[in-house]
Scaffold this motif. Structure first.
Motif, PDB file in Angstrom:
ATOM      1  N   HIS A   9      -2.862  -0.114  -3.925  1.00  0.00           N
ATOM      2  CA  HIS A   9      -2.480  -1.086  -3.852  1.00  0.00           C
ATOM      3  C   HIS A   9      -1.536  -1.608  -4.756  1.00  0.00           C
ATOM      4  O   HIS A   9      -2.153  -1.645  -5.818  1.00  0.00           O
ATOM      5  N   GLU A  33       0.619   5.804   0.373  1.00  0.00           N
ATOM      6  CA  GLU A  33      -0.275   6.574   0.157  1.00  0.00           C
ATOM      7  C   GLU A  33       0.593   8.331   0.868  1.00  0.00           C
ATOM      8  O   GLU A  33       1.760   7.697   1.301  1.00  0.00           O
ATOM      9  N   ASP A  34       0.549   8.805   0.137  1.00  0.00           N
ATOM     10  CA  ASP A  34       1.305  10.217  -0.288  1.00  0.00           C
ATOM     11  C   ASP A  34       0.267  11.598   0.144  1.00  0.00           C
ATOM     12  O   ASP A  34      -0.917  11.727  -0.617  1.00  0.00           O
ATOM     13  N   ASN A  35       0.605  12.337   1.438  1.00  0.00           N
ATOM     14  CA  ASN A  35      -0.689  13.657   1.518  1.00  0.00           C
ATOM     15  C   ASN A  35      -0.929  13.824   0.069  1.00  0.00           C
ATOM     16  O   ASN A  35      -1.670  15.637   0.583  1.00  0.00           O
ATOM     17  N   LYS A  66     -15.075   4.633   0.696  1.00  0.00           N
ATOM     18  CA  LYS A  66     -13.954   4.929  -0.465  1.00  0.00           C
ATOM     19  C   LYS A  66     -14.731   3.974  -1.418  1.00  0.00           C
ATOM     20  O   LYS A  66     -15.413   3.039  -1.311  1.00  0.00           O
ATOM     21  N   SER A 116      -4.323  13.578  -3.258  1.00  0.00           N
ATOM     22  CA  SER A 116      -5.825  13.728  -2.526  1.00  0.00           C
ATOM     23  C   SER A 116      -6.340  14.573  -2.886  1.00  0.00           C
ATOM     24  O   SER A 116      -5.769  15.232  -3.519  1.00  0.00           O
ATOM     25  N   ARG A 159      -9.021  11.354   0.800  1.00  0.00           N
ATOM     26  CA  ARG A 159      -7.813  10.194   0.435  1.00  0.00           C
ATOM     27  C   ARG A 159      -8.031   9.466  -1.282  1.00  0.00           C
ATOM     28  O   ARG A 159      -8.816   8.905  -1.006  1.00  0.00           O
ATOM     29  N   ILE A 160      -6.741   9.414  -1.190  1.00  0.00           N
ATOM     30  CA  ILE A 160      -6.878   8.487  -2.107  1.00  0.00           C
ATOM     31  C   ILE A 160      -5.333   7.533  -1.558  1.00  0.00           C
ATOM     32  O   ILE A 160      -4.362   7.843  -0.808  1.00  0.00           O
ATOM     33  N   VAL A 161      -5.500   6.229  -1.586  1.00  0.00           N
ATOM     34  CA  VAL A 161      -4.674   5.116  -1.596  1.00  0.00           C
ATOM     35  C   VAL A 161      -3.911   4.127  -2.754  1.00  0.00           C
ATOM     36  O   VAL A 161      -5.290   4.052  -3.895  1.00  0.00           O
ATOM     37  N   THR A 194       0.873  -1.422  -0.095  1.00  0.00           N
ATOM     38  CA  THR A 194       0.062   0.070   0.274  1.00  0.00           C
ATOM     39  C   THR A 194       0.804   1.144   0.005  1.00  0.00           C
ATOM     40  O   THR A 194       1.717   1.281   0.936  1.00  0.00           O
ATOM     41  N   CYS A 212     -11.654   8.610   0.075  1.00  0.00           N
ATOM     42  CA  CYS A 212     -11.667   7.811   1.035  1.00  0.00           C
ATOM     43  C   CYS A 212     -11.898   8.715   2.268  1.00  0.00           C
ATOM     44  O   CYS A 212     -11.508   9.453   2.841  1.00  0.00           O
TER      45      CYS A 212
END
Length: 504
Positions: free
Chosen positions: A474, A364-366, A397, A369, A470-472, A362, A392
């Motif tokens: 995978h 994720e980065d700020n 999500k 978004s 948020r955006i994640v 996984t 998210c």
């Protein structure tokens, strides 16, 4: 009413009580801009479905739409109306048509518009007493007067044995000095067709031919036909009802398809064939698209971003439905290519670049978004196992997944905050070459994903509250790296709020 009416001054235009009522209602009950998407077309209030009259008139783009202002549910159909200079920022115009005459008292159904020497011509389906016939109105870009002699195209113009019970959605164009009109109809065997008429003057119509005939094995009424040339290729789009899924194709029941013409001739002499029908959009929400030709030569498509049985968001607001972002069309190597209209690039506020992301689980980065963004993911090679979660937070999500081992990609809004029994998952077959690029357009309550620079598109509405942003990512592809470029279009939201204050 006669063609000699001066449509510049509209001295002959007198709004009926029904039209005045609709116009006053949409002013008094219009939705504040902060409760709507920033750059996707939405109604001021009430219910919206098919785009109508998508056209250029006096150097502005006009978009009308099927409209019931008085509730967020379908009702007697009016024509709502908005205009734009760039197809991104839209300005509200007064409602253009109301069901207020004997020939359209049960509804002003879908149709098209064309600029002419006489004014802005609207051709629409008037519904009355169980019949559907084609009616004419002409105006100055704001007010439209209906012909007293409507309908101009009716049962008497149809081939023998055909009925005007299911006869609707006229698409109008002009070649030389002749007007042409394509419309959807059920033939005497109750199978869907698109038929062609011609006229020298918009009032006297002659049946010409059958452009497209479905054999009844998959799909019935062919709604909202549109016929045009694209890169010198005759093209027909329409929305067949009651289709059956075939593999990963035609999962929506009521679908939208495109069909290239077999002959590189004029539109009027082309034939189109059911077996060539190809799906236009693989998302959960897409129907009744219509195109227009801009002055610079671009062919632009816009569609209703909804589904008849899943009108998302209607429970907590006074408007229902939005249109897709307008798309630039081209035809390359036998495929229809759809790309977001380039004018959105004029509204970028900030740009974030995150390059060479190697996924081992996984990421994720700020900097990744937002709910108003235009993001491109470039893969170093076709993705094998990849997923991205959008909009998210801890409980919500919407997920787009690529699984090359199974040969599919998937949109899943199961956890987007659904409160009713709506369809939540849609799969589509991967392109033969795989997926090496995704472009994701998000605008508060929608996600549009353009695969491989527009080779495929998936449009989906989400009911997620705005704070979920948020955006994640995978994935577990050992040899895969991703460049993530995100353009913030929050500036468009601010522009819409400013316009809202100016109009108020």
């Amino acid at each position: 009413m006669t063609p000699e009416v001066n449509f510049e001054t509209m001295t002959e235009f007198k709004p009926t009580p029904e039209l005045n009522q609709a116009r006053n209602f949409e002013i008094e009950h219009r939705t504040p801009a902060d409760r709507q998407p920033a750059f996707h077309f939405t109604p001021a209030v009430g219910w919206m479905n098919d785009p109508n009259g998508f056209s250029v008139y006096k150097k502005q783009v006009h978009l009308f739409y099927q409209y019931h202002p008085y509730s967020n549910q379908w009702g007697p159909m009016h024509w709502g109306h908005q205009v734009s200079k760039d197809l991104i920022v839209w300005k509200q115009k007064p409602a253009a048509l109301a069901p207020d005459q004997p020939f359209d008292k049960d509804g002003c159904f879908s149709g098209s518009a064309v600029e002419s020497e006489q004014g802005h011509v609207l051709m629409y389906t008037g519904c009355a007493n169980g019949k559907q016939n084609q009616c004419l109105a002409i105006g100055d870009g704001q007010n439209y007067a209906k012909f007293e002699a409507n309908p101009v195209l009716s049962q008497v113009n149809l081939p023998k044995g055909y009925s005007d019970v299911d006869f609707r959605d006229p698409k109008l164009w002009k070649t030389g000095t002749t007007w042409y009109l394509a419309a959807g109809i059920l033939n005497p065997e109750k199978k869907g067709e698109v038929i062609l008429f011609s006229s020298p003057n918009l009032k006297d119509w002659t049946f010409e031919s059958i452009l497209l005939s479905f054999d009844g094995t998959n799909g019935k009424m062919l709604e909202c036909p549109d016929v045009f040339l694209l890169d010198d290729q005759p093209m027909l789009i329409c929305s067949p009802q009651n289709m059956h899924a075939q593999g990963y194709e035609f999962h929506n029941g009521h679908n939208s398809v495109y069909i290239p013409g077999r002959f590189n001739q004029s539109l009027e002499s082309s034939r189109f064939f059911q077996k060539e029908a190809r799906q236009l959009d693989y998302g959960l929400d897409f129907y009744a698209p219509q195109t227009t030709l801009l002055e610079d030569g671009r062919r632009i498509l816009i569609g209703w971003m909804s589904s008849w049985n899943s009108p998302i968001l209607c429970s907590r607001q006074n408007w229902t439905s939005q249109m897709t972002l307008p798309r630039e069309l081209s035809f390359k190597q036998g495929k229809l290519i759809q790309k977001p209209i380039r004018e959105i690039e004029n509204w970028y506020k900030e740009t974030s670049h995150i390059d060479n992301v190697h996924l081992d689980g996984t990421f994720e980065d700020n900097r990744m978004s937002g709910r108003y963004l235009d993001a491109t993911l470039q893969f170093s090679n076709p993705a094998h196992h990849f997923a991205i979660d959008l909009a998210c937070d801890e409980n919500h999500k919407t997920t787009f997944t690529i699984d090359a081992s199974k040969g599919w990609m998937e949109m899943d809004r199961t956890y987007s905050g659904m409160e009713e029994d709506w369809v939540t998952v849609r799969k589509a077959a991967l392109p033969e070459s795989g997926v090496d690029q995704l472009r994701i357009i998000m605008d508060l309550y929608s996600v549009e994903i353009f695969v491989n620079q527009g080779e495929m598109v998936l449009s989906t509405v989400i009911p997620t509250l705005p704070q979920a942003d948020r955006i994640v990512l995978h994935g577990q592809d050992e040899n895969l790296t991703i460049d993530f470029h995100s353009m913030d279009v929050e500036k468009l939201h601010q522009e819409k709020l400013k316009n809202d204050l100016d109009e108020t």
